[in-house]
Design an enzyme around this catalytic site. Structure first.
Site, PDB file in Angstrom:
ATOM      1  N   ASN A 101       0.844  -1.202   0.000  1.00 52.37           N
ATOM      2  CA  ASN A 101       0.000   0.000   0.000  1.00 52.37           C
ATOM      3  C   ASN A 101       0.879   1.252   0.000  1.00 52.37           C
ATOM      4  O   ASN A 101       1.983   1.274   0.563  1.00 52.37           O
ATOM      5  CB  ASN A 101      -1.027   0.003   1.137  1.00 52.37           C
ATOM      6  CG  ASN A 101      -0.461  -0.191   2.514  1.00 52.37           C
ATOM      7  OD1 ASN A 101       0.581  -0.804   2.700  1.00 52.37           O
ATOM      8  ND2 ASN A 101      -1.150   0.326   3.510  1.00 52.37           N
ATOM      9  N   ILE A 102       0.354   2.268  -0.680  1.00 54.17           N
ATOM     10  CA  ILE A 102       1.098   3.516  -0.871  1.00 54.17           C
ATOM     11  C   ILE A 102       0.134   4.660  -0.560  1.00 54.17           C
ATOM     12  O   ILE A 102      -0.889   4.803  -1.240  1.00 54.17           O
ATOM     13  CB  ILE A 102       1.589   3.630  -2.339  1.00 54.17           C
ATOM     14  CG1 ILE A 102       2.458   2.412  -2.704  1.00 54.17           C
ATOM     15  CG2 ILE A 102       2.345   4.941  -2.555  1.00 54.17           C
ATOM     16  CD1 ILE A 102       2.688   2.236  -4.197  1.00 54.17           C
ATOM     17  N   GLU A 103       0.450   5.421   0.485  1.00 49.91           N
ATOM     18  CA  GLU A 103      -0.473   6.478   0.919  1.00 49.91           C
ATOM     19  C   GLU A 103      -0.041   7.847   0.406  1.00 49.91           C
ATOM     20  O   GLU A 103       1.047   8.008  -0.152  1.00 49.91           O
ATOM     21  CB  GLU A 103      -0.568   6.456   2.449  1.00 49.91           C
ATOM     22  CG  GLU A 103      -1.152   5.112   2.920  1.00 49.91           C
ATOM     23  CD  GLU A 103      -1.339   5.020   4.416  1.00 49.91           C
ATOM     24  OE1 GLU A 103      -0.803   5.866   5.157  1.00 49.91           O
ATOM     25  OE2 GLU A 103      -2.032   4.069   4.837  1.00 49.91           O
TER      26      GLU A 103
ATOM     27  N   CYS B  15      -4.180   0.558  -2.300  1.00 57.20           N
ATOM     28  CA  CYS B  15      -4.004  -0.665  -1.509  1.00 57.20           C
ATOM     29  C   CYS B  15      -2.955  -1.577  -2.149  1.00 57.20           C
ATOM     30  O   CYS B  15      -2.716  -1.521  -3.361  1.00 57.20           O
ATOM     31  CB  CYS B  15      -5.313  -1.432  -1.417  1.00 57.20           C
ATOM     32  SG  CYS B  15      -6.579  -0.633  -0.437  1.00 57.20           S
TER      33      CYS B  15
ATOM     34  N   GLU C  95      -3.170  -4.743  -2.770  1.00 62.68           N
ATOM     35  CA  GLU C  95      -3.742  -5.659  -3.750  1.00 62.68           C
ATOM     36  C   GLU C  95      -3.845  -5.000  -5.119  1.00 62.68           C
ATOM     37  O   GLU C  95      -3.505  -5.575  -6.149  1.00 62.68           O
ATOM     38  CB  GLU C  95      -5.144  -6.100  -3.306  1.00 62.68           C
ATOM     39  CG  GLU C  95      -5.185  -6.851  -1.998  1.00 62.68           C
ATOM     40  CD  GLU C  95      -5.328  -5.956  -0.772  1.00 62.68           C
ATOM     41  OE1 GLU C  95      -4.792  -4.819  -0.784  1.00 62.68           O
ATOM     42  OE2 GLU C  95      -5.960  -6.395   0.199  1.00 62.68           O
TER      43      GLU C  95
ATOM     44  N   CYS D 142     -10.225  -4.762   0.956  1.00 58.59           N
ATOM     45  CA  CYS D 142     -11.333  -3.798   0.984  1.00 58.59           C
ATOM     46  C   CYS D 142     -12.273  -4.043  -0.206  1.00 58.59           C
ATOM     47  O   CYS D 142     -11.941  -4.770  -1.149  1.00 58.59           O
ATOM     48  CB  CYS D 142     -10.803  -2.365   0.970  1.00 58.59           C
ATOM     49  SG  CYS D 142     -10.284  -1.787  -0.656  1.00 58.59           S
TER      50      CYS D 142
ATOM     51  N   CYS E 203     -10.857  -3.221  -3.733  1.00 58.10           N
ATOM     52  CA  CYS E 203      -9.939  -4.247  -4.254  1.00 58.10           C
ATOM     53  C   CYS E 203     -10.706  -5.490  -4.704  1.00 58.10           C
ATOM     54  O   CYS E 203     -10.363  -6.111  -5.712  1.00 58.10           O
ATOM     55  CB  CYS E 203      -8.883  -4.604  -3.210  1.00 58.10           C
ATOM     56  SG  CYS E 203      -7.687  -3.269  -2.961  1.00 58.10           S
TER      57      CYS E 203
HETATM   58  N1  THU Z   1      -5.132  -1.454   2.912  1.00 62.64           N
HETATM   59  C1  THU Z   1      -4.604  -2.282   1.955  1.00 62.64           C
HETATM   60  O1  THU Z   1      -3.580  -1.975   1.324  1.00 62.64           O
HETATM   61  N2  THU Z   1      -5.225  -3.453   1.714  1.00 62.64           N
HETATM   62  C2  THU Z   1      -6.254  -3.950   2.459  1.00 62.64           C
HETATM   63  O2  THU Z   1      -6.659  -5.077   2.238  1.00 62.64           O
HETATM   64  C3  THU Z   1      -6.865  -3.121   3.523  1.00 62.64           C
HETATM   65  C4  THU Z   1      -6.335  -1.743   3.646  1.00 62.64           C
HETATM   66  C5  THU Z   1      -4.413  -0.219   3.218  1.00 62.64           C
HETATM   67  C6  THU Z   1      -5.062   1.065   2.786  1.00 62.64           C
HETATM   68  C7  THU Z   1      -4.416   2.061   3.742  1.00 62.64           C
HETATM   69  O3  THU Z   1      -3.145   2.439   3.220  1.00 62.64           O
HETATM   70  C8  THU Z   1      -4.194   1.258   5.010  1.00 62.64           C
HETATM   71  O4  THU Z   1      -4.242  -0.103   4.612  1.00 62.64           O
HETATM   72  C9  THU Z   1      -5.210   1.519   6.097  1.00 62.64           C
HETATM   73  O5  THU Z   1      -6.493   1.404   5.596  1.00 62.64           O
END
Ligand code: THU
Length: 138
Positions: free
Chosen positions: A42-44, A53, A55, A91, A94
């Protein structure tokens, strides 16, 4: 399918998660029909909504390389620095991306705590009655 290897790759990808805002780090490893593995983390973003996310990172890496046939994805996630992980389910967004490229009856979603402890679901189990490309066929 070497599930342990797929989980190990997801765990390794999780190390690259960029999560200065949530501190929740996720890694994914996507197995293609022809045996390749694409990983993602995941990259925010400081403006939050562009965050991606793990995935979807893995899917978009694969699709952008011309691959559209997939067997399975392993997912690991948890707070940064935590050694013992709990199951982390994908989520809704995804799941919808998976629906675009995968057969919901056969695509396997492996939710892992570590390479030895995991649960496996089909996409159909995690996205019942999903809307996908077939619904737009006429
Ligand atoms: N996130 C994912 O990358 N995959 C998931 O299955 C659930 C949530 C990430 C999104 C965000 O960067 C962090 O987790 C918190 O929600």
């Amino acid at each position: 399918m070497d599930i342990e290897l797929l989980i190990q790759k997801a765990m390794k990808a999780r190390e690259n998660a960029y999560t200065p805002y949530s501190g929740f780090q996720v890694g994914a490893a996507l197995l293609t029909d022809d045996g390749q593995i694409f990983t993602g983390c995941n990259i925010e973003s400081a403006s939050y909504t562009p965050s991606n996310c793990a995935e979807r990172t893995a899917f978009f890496k694969a699709v952008s390389e011309g691959i559209r046939e997939f067997q399975a994805i392993a997912i690991v996630g948890g707070p940064a620095g935590r050694e013992e992980l709990e199951i982390c389910a994908p989520c809704g967004v995804c799941r919808q991306v998976m629906m675009e490229f995968c057969d919901p009856k056969t695509f396997e979603i492996i939710l892992a705590k570590n390479p030895k402890e995991y649960q496996t679901f089909t996409l159909k189990e995690l996205l019942p009655l999903g809307f996908g490309p077939k619904d737009l066929e006429r």
